[in-house]
Design a protein around this motif. Structure first.
Motif, PDB file in Angstrom:
ATOM      1  N   LEU A   1     -40.095   9.363  19.208  1.00  0.00           N
ATOM      2  CA  LEU A   1     -41.548   9.461  19.132  1.00  0.00           C
ATOM      3  C   LEU A   1     -42.131   8.113  19.553  1.00  0.00           C
TER       4      LEU A   1
ATOM      5  N   TYR B   1     -45.701   5.955  21.298  1.00  0.00           N
ATOM      6  CA  TYR B   1     -47.133   5.971  21.576  1.00  0.00           C
ATOM      7  C   TYR B   1     -47.481   4.698  22.345  1.00  0.00           C
TER       8      TYR B   1
ATOM      9  N   ILE C   1     -42.286   4.751  17.246  1.00  0.00           N
ATOM     10  CA  ILE C   1     -42.989   4.962  15.975  1.00  0.00           C
ATOM     11  C   ILE C   1     -42.413   4.105  14.844  1.00  0.00           C
TER      12      ILE C   1
ATOM     13  N   LEU D   1     -51.969   7.903  13.531  1.00  0.00           N
ATOM     14  CA  LEU D   1     -51.514   8.677  14.690  1.00  0.00           C
ATOM     15  C   LEU D   1     -50.668   9.880  14.251  1.00  0.00           C
ATOM     16  N   LEU D   2     -49.814   9.645  13.265  1.00  0.00           N
ATOM     17  CA  LEU D   2     -48.976  10.742  12.768  1.00  0.00           C
ATOM     18  C   LEU D   2     -49.830  11.838  12.125  1.00  0.00           C
TER      19      LEU D   2
ATOM     20  N   GLN E   1     -52.941  12.569  12.939  1.00  0.00           N
ATOM     21  CA  GLN E   1     -53.562  13.300  14.043  1.00  0.00           C
ATOM     22  C   GLN E   1     -52.581  14.297  14.651  1.00  0.00           C
ATOM     23  N   ALA E   2     -51.359  13.839  14.881  1.00  0.00           N
ATOM     24  CA  ALA E   2     -50.334  14.718  15.454  1.00  0.00           C
ATOM     25  C   ALA E   2     -50.040  15.884  14.510  1.00  0.00           C
ATOM     26  N   TRP E   3     -49.982  15.579  13.205  1.00  0.00           N
ATOM     27  CA  TRP E   3     -49.717  16.622  12.209  1.00  0.00           C
ATOM     28  C   TRP E   3     -50.803  17.700  12.224  1.00  0.00           C
TER      29      TRP E   3
ATOM     30  N   LEU F   1     -52.796  18.535  14.639  1.00  0.00           N
ATOM     31  CA  LEU F   1     -52.659  19.334  15.857  1.00  0.00           C
ATOM     32  C   LEU F   1     -51.513  20.335  15.721  1.00  0.00           C
ATOM     33  N   CYS F   2     -50.408  19.861  15.148  1.00  0.00           N
ATOM     34  CA  CYS F   2     -49.236  20.722  14.943  1.00  0.00           C
ATOM     35  C   CYS F   2     -49.572  21.876  14.017  1.00  0.00           C
ATOM     36  N   GLU F   3     -50.295  21.574  12.949  1.00  0.00           N
ATOM     37  CA  GLU F   3     -50.665  22.607  11.981  1.00  0.00           C
ATOM     38  C   GLU F   3     -51.566  23.672  12.598  1.00  0.00           C
TER      39      GLU F   3
ATOM     40  N   SER G   1     -46.651  24.979   9.091  1.00  0.00           N
ATOM     41  CA  SER G   1     -46.142  23.604   9.109  1.00  0.00           C
ATOM     42  C   SER G   1     -46.094  22.949   7.732  1.00  0.00           C
TER      43      SER G   1
END
Length: 176
Positions: free
Chosen positions: A3, A5, A14, A28-29, A31-33, A35-37, A43
């Motif tokens: 991972l 950035y 990361i 950042l994590l 934000q990524a989480w 989006l993933c959810e 998730s």
């Protein structure tokens, strides 16, 4: 898989980012989480199960070193059939490490065991398969794994071998 950035034109891994600027990396994590959810709705449950499996494996030492409360992992009334299917699935997909992790992580007297079981039951089949495959990446006591692999080779990956494995893990409560 790594991972990465970008920060100020520099590519940062990361782990390095967490050491240098933990709050920014966590942001950042998150934000990524989120989006993933949005893309994969189960998730949060998968994260809960992942934590439970990792905790169970980290405490598994094999033989007499297994913490006492793990040895008494019982199946709650009415959950036997579901847990039996789950254990067989874990053995078939993730092997012995997944079986041990699922067995101990879902023990109702273990911390969070009921919650992990409920989450594991509710996630999609794809997420379940992915979790069980990844369970093999967790380190486990080598001597104990050798013994369990021997039992598995002698019996084959079916309900009987699952029961034998669980018996060798010192549980007295075997799913029907």
């Amino acid at each position: 898989m790594r991972l990465l950035y970008e920060q100020d034109g520099e590519t940062v891994e990361i782990e390095t980012g967490l050491r240098k600027n933990p709050l920014q990396a966590r942001g950042l994590l998150i934000q990524a989480w989120l989006l993933c959810e949005r893309v994969i709705p189960d998730s949060a449950d998968v994260l809960e199960v992942e934590r439970g499996l990792r905790d169970a494996i980290s405490q598994f030492k094999g033989g007499d070193h297994i913490p006492r409360y793990l040895l008494k992992g019982k199946t709650e009334l009415g959950l036997s059939a579901s847990k039996d299917k789950l254990l067989q699935l874990s053995l078939r997909i993730g092997g012995l490490v997944a079986l041990i992790a699922v067995f101990y992580a879902t023990a109702y007297n273990a911390v969070g065991g009921r919650k992990v079981f409920k989450c594991l039951e509710s996630i999609s089949e794809e997420s379940k398969v992915d979790l069980l495959k990844r369970a093999n990446s967790n380190p486990v006591n080598v001597q104990m794994m050798a013994l369990l692999n021997l039992i598995l080779r002698q019996h084959g990956p079916d309900a009987t071998s699952t029961a034998c494995l669980l018996y060798s893990l010192s549980t007295k409560e075997l799913p029907k």
